[in-house]
Scaffold this motif. Structure first.
Motif, mmCIF file in Angstrom:
data_model
loop_
_atom_site.group_PDB
_atom_site.id
_atom_site.type_symbol
_atom_site.label_atom_id
_atom_site.label_comp_id
_atom_site.label_asym_id
_atom_site.label_seq_id
_atom_site.Cartn_x
_atom_site.Cartn_y
_atom_site.Cartn_z
ATOM 1 N N GLN A 67 21.890 34.721 37.084
ATOM 2 C CA GLN A 67 21.873 33.564 36.202
ATOM 3 C C GLN A 67 22.274 32.311 36.973
ATOM 4 O OE1 GLN A 67 24.599 34.524 33.042
ATOM 5 N NE2 GLN A 67 23.148 35.860 31.995
ATOM 6 N N VAL A 68 21.738 31.180 36.531
ATOM 7 C CA VAL A 68 22.132 29.889 37.105
ATOM 8 C C VAL A 68 23.140 29.242 36.164
ATOM 9 C CG1 VAL A 68 21.361 27.596 37.805
ATOM 10 C CG2 VAL A 68 19.910 29.589 38.241
ATOM 11 N N ARG A 69 24.360 29.020 36.667
ATOM 12 C CA ARG A 69 25.409 28.363 35.886
ATOM 13 C C ARG A 69 25.769 27.058 36.584
ATOM 14 N NH1 ARG A 69 29.606 33.368 34.484
ATOM 15 N NH2 ARG A 69 28.066 34.751 33.479
ATOM 16 N N LEU A 70 25.277 25.970 36.037
ATOM 17 C CA LEU A 70 25.499 24.678 36.658
ATOM 18 C C LEU A 70 26.922 24.195 36.417
ATOM 19 C CD1 LEU A 70 22.194 22.951 35.537
ATOM 20 C CD2 LEU A 70 22.696 23.874 37.796
ATOM 21 N N PRO A 71 27.610 23.737 37.464
ATOM 22 C CA PRO A 71 28.941 23.137 37.274
ATOM 23 C C PRO A 71 28.844 21.915 36.369
ATOM 24 C CG PRO A 71 28.494 23.553 39.604
ATOM 25 C CD PRO A 71 27.200 23.760 38.860
ATOM 26 N N GLY A 72 29.926 21.589 35.699
ATOM 27 C CA GLY A 72 29.916 20.472 34.754
ATOM 28 C C GLY A 72 29.466 19.168 35.361
ATOM 29 N N ARG A 74 27.313 18.720 37.614
ATOM 30 C CA ARG A 74 25.927 18.757 38.069
ATOM 31 C C ARG A 74 24.955 18.910 36.906
ATOM 32 N NH1 ARG A 74 24.992 22.528 43.167
ATOM 33 N NH2 ARG A 74 23.058 21.326 43.102
ATOM 34 N N GLN A 75 25.478 18.936 35.686
ATOM 35 C CA GLN A 75 24.617 19.032 34.520
ATOM 36 C C GLN A 75 24.075 17.643 34.182
ATOM 37 O OE1 GLN A 75 26.731 20.985 31.352
ATOM 38 N NE2 GLN A 75 26.944 22.908 32.469
ATOM 39 N N GLY A 107 17.074 21.705 31.263
ATOM 40 C CA GLY A 107 17.182 21.855 32.711
ATOM 41 C C GLY A 107 16.068 22.671 33.346
ATOM 42 N N TRP A 108 15.188 23.237 32.532
ATOM 43 C CA TRP A 108 14.100 24.070 33.052
ATOM 44 C C TRP A 108 12.836 23.223 33.184
ATOM 45 C CZ3 TRP A 108 14.835 29.433 33.939
ATOM 46 C CH2 TRP A 108 13.717 30.083 34.474
ATOM 47 N N ILE A 109 12.281 23.158 34.408
ATOM 48 C CA ILE A 109 11.091 22.361 34.681
ATOM 49 C C ILE A 109 9.842 23.235 34.607
ATOM 50 C CG2 ILE A 109 9.861 20.985 36.407
ATOM 51 C CD1 ILE A 109 12.502 20.097 37.524
#
Length: 216
Positions: A67-72, A74-75, A107-109
């Protein structure tokens, strides 16, 4: 190589990959099938983990569950990601101007449009997946065939024969009218499989590749 050895080799390769923080990635191996679990902080790291795993001898298939968990910090909002993606595509010489469209959701392109060559399709995906805030990329760009199926097949066969990494006599090529190329046969390892696929994609008019190559 048994499952325990294969698992350790994959772990070692993940830790060796400089573009990847593998601290939160789990690895399981069974009969050549490697399952990757856990999470990373960017989509580019998820891609790097899969590529590193394929480099390990003995890997026959990958179940990708990272899974991709973006840091706060970087969101980013979808509109900001979209603006950055449009700009980076505009600066890429490999991506034809105005040929690629995109949309962003959570966030999904998703990339759409049509190009002539697969390297143009790959270039577009490569550029956007490294952007900050991207959680994933769906590449729905289509390829527009411009040559006959007979010509496509001959170009592919010739390319395979020229390639030092490929035993061309073990590969069978079937080209359909809609630009789909089916390749089957036996290869020695993942590097040879990739070399075959690169040779196929190098021919103009290839729309998609149905690779049914077995690793012996």
């Amino acid at each position: 190589m048994n499952d325990t050895e294969l698992r350790q080799h994959v772990i070692d390769e993940l830790e060796f990959e400089p573009s990847l923080d593998a601290a939160n990635i789990g690895v399981a191996a069974e009969r050549g099938v490697v399952t990757l679990t856990g999470h990373v902080s960017s989509y580019s790291q998820k891609v790097a983990a899969e590529r590193a795993t394929w480099r390990v001898e003995g890997v026959k298939a990958i179940a990708q569950e990272i899974q991709v968990r973006l840091p706060g910090d970087r969101q980013l909002a979808d509109d900001e990601i979209a603006r950055r993606a449009i700009n980076i595509l505009a600066w890429d010489d490999f991506v034809p101007k105005d040929a690629v469209k995109l949309r962003v959701a959570s966030g999904w392109i998703t990339l759409t449009g049509a190009v002539t060559w697969n390297y143009q399709r790959n270039a577009a995906e490569s550029q956007v997946r490294k952007l900050s805030g991207v959680a994933g990329v769906s590449n729905d760009i289509t390829l527009v065939p411009q040559v006959s199926s007979t010509d496509v097949r001959q170009r592919i066969v010739n390319a395979l024969k020229r390639n030092a990494e490929v035993e061309a006599e073990r590969i069978h090529v079937d080209v359909r009218e809609n630009g789909v190329v089916k390749v089957d046969g036996v290869v020695d390892d993942w590097d040879e499989r990739q070399a075959v696929e690169r040779a196929v994609w190098s021919a103009p008019g290839v729309h998609s590749v149905d690779a049914r190559l077995r690793i012996a």
